[in-house]
Design an enzyme around this catalytic site. Structure first.
Site, PDB file in Angstrom:
ATOM      1  N   HIS A   1       2.013  -2.859  11.994  1.00 35.50           N
ATOM      2  CA  HIS A   1       3.817  -2.756  12.071  1.00 35.50           C
ATOM      3  C   HIS A   1       4.232  -3.693  11.379  1.00 35.50           C
ATOM      4  CE1 HIS A   1       3.433   1.324  14.158  1.00 35.50           C
ATOM      5  NE2 HIS A   1       2.918   0.707  15.043  1.00 35.50           N
TER       6      HIS A   1
ATOM      7  N   ASP B   1       6.642  -3.375   8.093  1.00 35.17           N
ATOM      8  CA  ASP B   1       8.172  -3.815   8.041  1.00 35.17           C
ATOM      9  C   ASP B   1       8.420  -4.730   7.098  1.00 35.17           C
ATOM     10  OD1 ASP B   1       8.723  -2.025  10.316  1.00 35.17           O
ATOM     11  OD2 ASP B   1       8.668  -3.619  11.825  1.00 35.17           O
TER      12      ASP B   1
ATOM     13  N   GLU C   1       7.351   6.565   4.854  1.00 30.63           N
ATOM     14  CA  GLU C   1       7.175   5.861   3.591  1.00 30.63           C
ATOM     15  C   GLU C   1       7.822   6.527   2.393  1.00 30.63           C
ATOM     16  OE1 GLU C   1       2.980   5.554   3.537  1.00 30.63           O
ATOM     17  OE2 GLU C   1       2.970   3.887   5.026  1.00 30.63           O
TER      18      GLU C   1
END
Length: 159
Positions: A4, A8, A34
């Site tokens: 993650h 990010d 996405e």
């Protein structure tokens, strides 16, 4: 699959480059995970393709070590060929799918008939009624807005 935090960082990097390469009048929205939707005013579909190619190239040359490698693929359509946002997104999404099939990291302009069929498939319209109802743009229907669907794809690390 880098986690993650890496995802990010990639999204923040993408947003930074988008802000640097798009115009103040351009609209960019995250459409899901996405995927992003871009709306460009006062350019034709070829002009939108040029803007998105410029974005792709800026992303490719701005890679930083703390951001996972990724590419972007885009599908472009023109609002004069769609009757609503759902139909426009379906047309752009068809072109995006074709960009992915053709090797990713590219921009494809959506063919009208395929996108219209996809929009009608989503609405459950019978197959037989699709071919005869491809819209023909009229002068009143032409609006100076181009829509693009984009997808950020991670690139696996080199061995």
């Amino acid at each position: 699959t880098a986690g993650h935090d890496a995802g990010d960082r990639a999204l923040r990097h993408f947003a930074r480059i988008v802000r640097q390469t798009t115009r103040g009048s351009d609209l960019v929205a995250r459409y899901g995970g996405e995927e992003f939707v871009f709306a460009f005013q006062k350019v034709d579909r070829e002009g939108a393709k040029v803007l998105l190619d410029r974005l792709r190239e800026a992303l490719a040359t701005s890679h930083r070590g703390d951001v996972p490698l990724f590419t972007c693929s885009f599908g472009v359509t023109d609002t004069s060929f769609g009757s609503d946002v759902t139909e426009l997104i379906a047309i752009a999404d068809d072109a995006l799918y074709r960009a992915k099939q053709n090797g990713r990291d590219r921009v494809e302009i959506g063919p009208v008939a395929v996108g219209v069929g996809a929009a009608r498939r989503m609405s459950g319209e019978p197959e037989a009624s699709r071919a005869s109802s491809v819209p023909t743009p009229t002068a009143e229907a032409r609006r100076p807005l181009r829509l693009a669907a984009g997808d950020v794809s991670s690139v696996p690390p080199l061995p």
